[in-house]
Design an enzyme around this catalytic site. Structure first.
Site, PDB file in Angstrom:
ATOM      1  N   HIS A 120      60.364  44.562  42.129  1.00  0.00           N
ATOM      2  CA  HIS A 120      60.999  45.730  41.521  1.00  0.00           C
ATOM      3  C   HIS A 120      61.259  46.843  42.542  1.00  0.00           C
ATOM      4  O   HIS A 120      60.478  47.088  43.454  1.00  0.00           O
ATOM      5  CB  HIS A 120      60.138  46.266  40.373  1.00  0.00           C
ATOM      6  CG  HIS A 120      58.734  46.627  40.781  1.00  0.00           C
ATOM      7  ND1 HIS A 120      58.384  47.854  41.277  1.00  0.00           N
ATOM      8  CD2 HIS A 120      57.594  45.897  40.765  1.00  0.00           C
ATOM      9  CE1 HIS A 120      57.102  47.889  41.534  1.00  0.00           C
ATOM     10  NE2 HIS A 120      56.589  46.702  41.239  1.00  0.00           N
ATOM     11  N   ASP A 121      62.408  47.472  42.386  1.00  0.00           N
ATOM     12  CA  ASP A 121      62.813  48.658  43.144  1.00  0.00           C
ATOM     13  C   ASP A 121      63.072  48.395  44.620  1.00  0.00           C
ATOM     14  O   ASP A 121      63.125  49.326  45.412  1.00  0.00           O
ATOM     15  CB  ASP A 121      61.773  49.785  42.996  1.00  0.00           C
ATOM     16  CG  ASP A 121      61.522  50.144  41.546  1.00  0.00           C
ATOM     17  OD1 ASP A 121      62.411  50.738  40.920  1.00  0.00           O
ATOM     18  OD2 ASP A 121      60.444  49.802  41.017  1.00  0.00           O
ATOM     19  N   GLY A 138      57.142  45.315  45.971  1.00  0.00           N
ATOM     20  CA  GLY A 138      57.924  46.381  45.355  1.00  0.00           C
ATOM     21  C   GLY A 138      58.272  47.515  46.298  1.00  0.00           C
ATOM     22  O   GLY A 138      57.558  47.809  47.261  1.00  0.00           O
TER      23      GLY A 138
END
Length: 263
Positions: A120-121, A138
């Site tokens: 994520h991200d 992440g």
């Protein structure tokens, strides 16, 4: 659209008429796919996922699944993939998380080999190459023209500067500055990516400036602050290198002291 009869494409998904979808692929309701993109068999594309033009997505990929983050509670975060990317088999790209921008983003013209994970991200620039089993935790940021050797593992929040490169099985706990080649567990700086820069058309003057930056960071036994001052003065001797010097200084300025750079 060339959608195989066994594919399950949600009626609310927005696919250009030129998109092709292979057998047994599942496409969710919030997915958007641009013209010319091909999606192979046995893929799952879900979540708020936007995919641009002329991408080649091979079989057995999972794109847009929720993040592997215990704090995630169903927020409408996103995965955004640009144009002309090649995504080989068994890759997993997760959507973003509410603790950051909420978007996992992949740019254009990237070559991503099998078993790559983008958590994520993460933000990936343009013209990168990720060899097999490269794994990003992440919030990792990857600059343009970065090359990751097979089985490279990158710790969360680490940044990789443009034109940098890792050897096979590298483990990155610190920021990797632009142009730097690294190798090891943990990764250490080995040289600058001179061959890659030559292939991208860097002039002799720009290459000389990159060599001088390497010397200031890794050979002259300077503190990071003194190395930055030395690098800033290179534009007088190598005027053509001003954008490269500025990119390096900007990268170093944004590196948190608790993380530091690869040494």
């Amino acid at each position: 659209m060339n959608i195989h009869p066994t594919a399950l494409v949600d009626p609310q998904a927005e696919l250009d008429s030129t998109v092709s979808v292979g057998p047994y692929t599942v496409v969710g309701p919030h997915v958007k796919v641009g013209s010319g993109t091909t999606i192979g068999p046995h893929c799952v594309i879900e979540g708020h996922t936007t995919i641009g033009r002329d991408n080649r997505i091979f079989q057995f990929n999972s794109l847009g699944a929720i993040p592997q983050d215990k704090k995630y509670a169903g927020e409408p975060c996103e995965l955004v993939i640009g144009d002309r990317n090649t995504i080989r088999e068994f890759c997993t790209f997760n959507i973003g998380s509410p603790g950051d921008s909420g978007v996992t983003r992949v740019g254009n013209d990237n070559w991503i080999m099998a078993y790559v994970h983008l958590a994520h991200d993460c933000t990936v620039g343009n013209n990168t190459i990720f060899a097999n089993n490269s794994q990003l935790a992440g919030h990792v940021h990857v600059g343009d023209f970065v090359i990751l050797g097979g089985f490279t593992v990158v710790h969360q929040f680490v940044r990789l500067g443009a034109h940098s490169m890792t050897a096979m099985c590298s483990l990155l706990f610190a920021d990797l500055p632009p142009f730097v080649m690294s190798q090891g567990q943990p990764a250490g700086a080995r040289s600058m990516n001179f061959e890659g820069l030559r292939r991208r058309g860097f002039s002799a003057e720009r290459l000389a400036a990159v060599k001088a930056m390497h010397k200031a960071l890794y050979r002259d036994d300077l503190t990071l602050e003194n190395a930055k001052a030395s690098i800033a003065g290179l534009t007088e001797k190598y005027p053509e290198s001003a954008p490269d010097v500025q990119m390096m200084l900007s990268f170093l300025q944004q590196t948190p002291p608790q993380r530091g750079i690869v040494r």
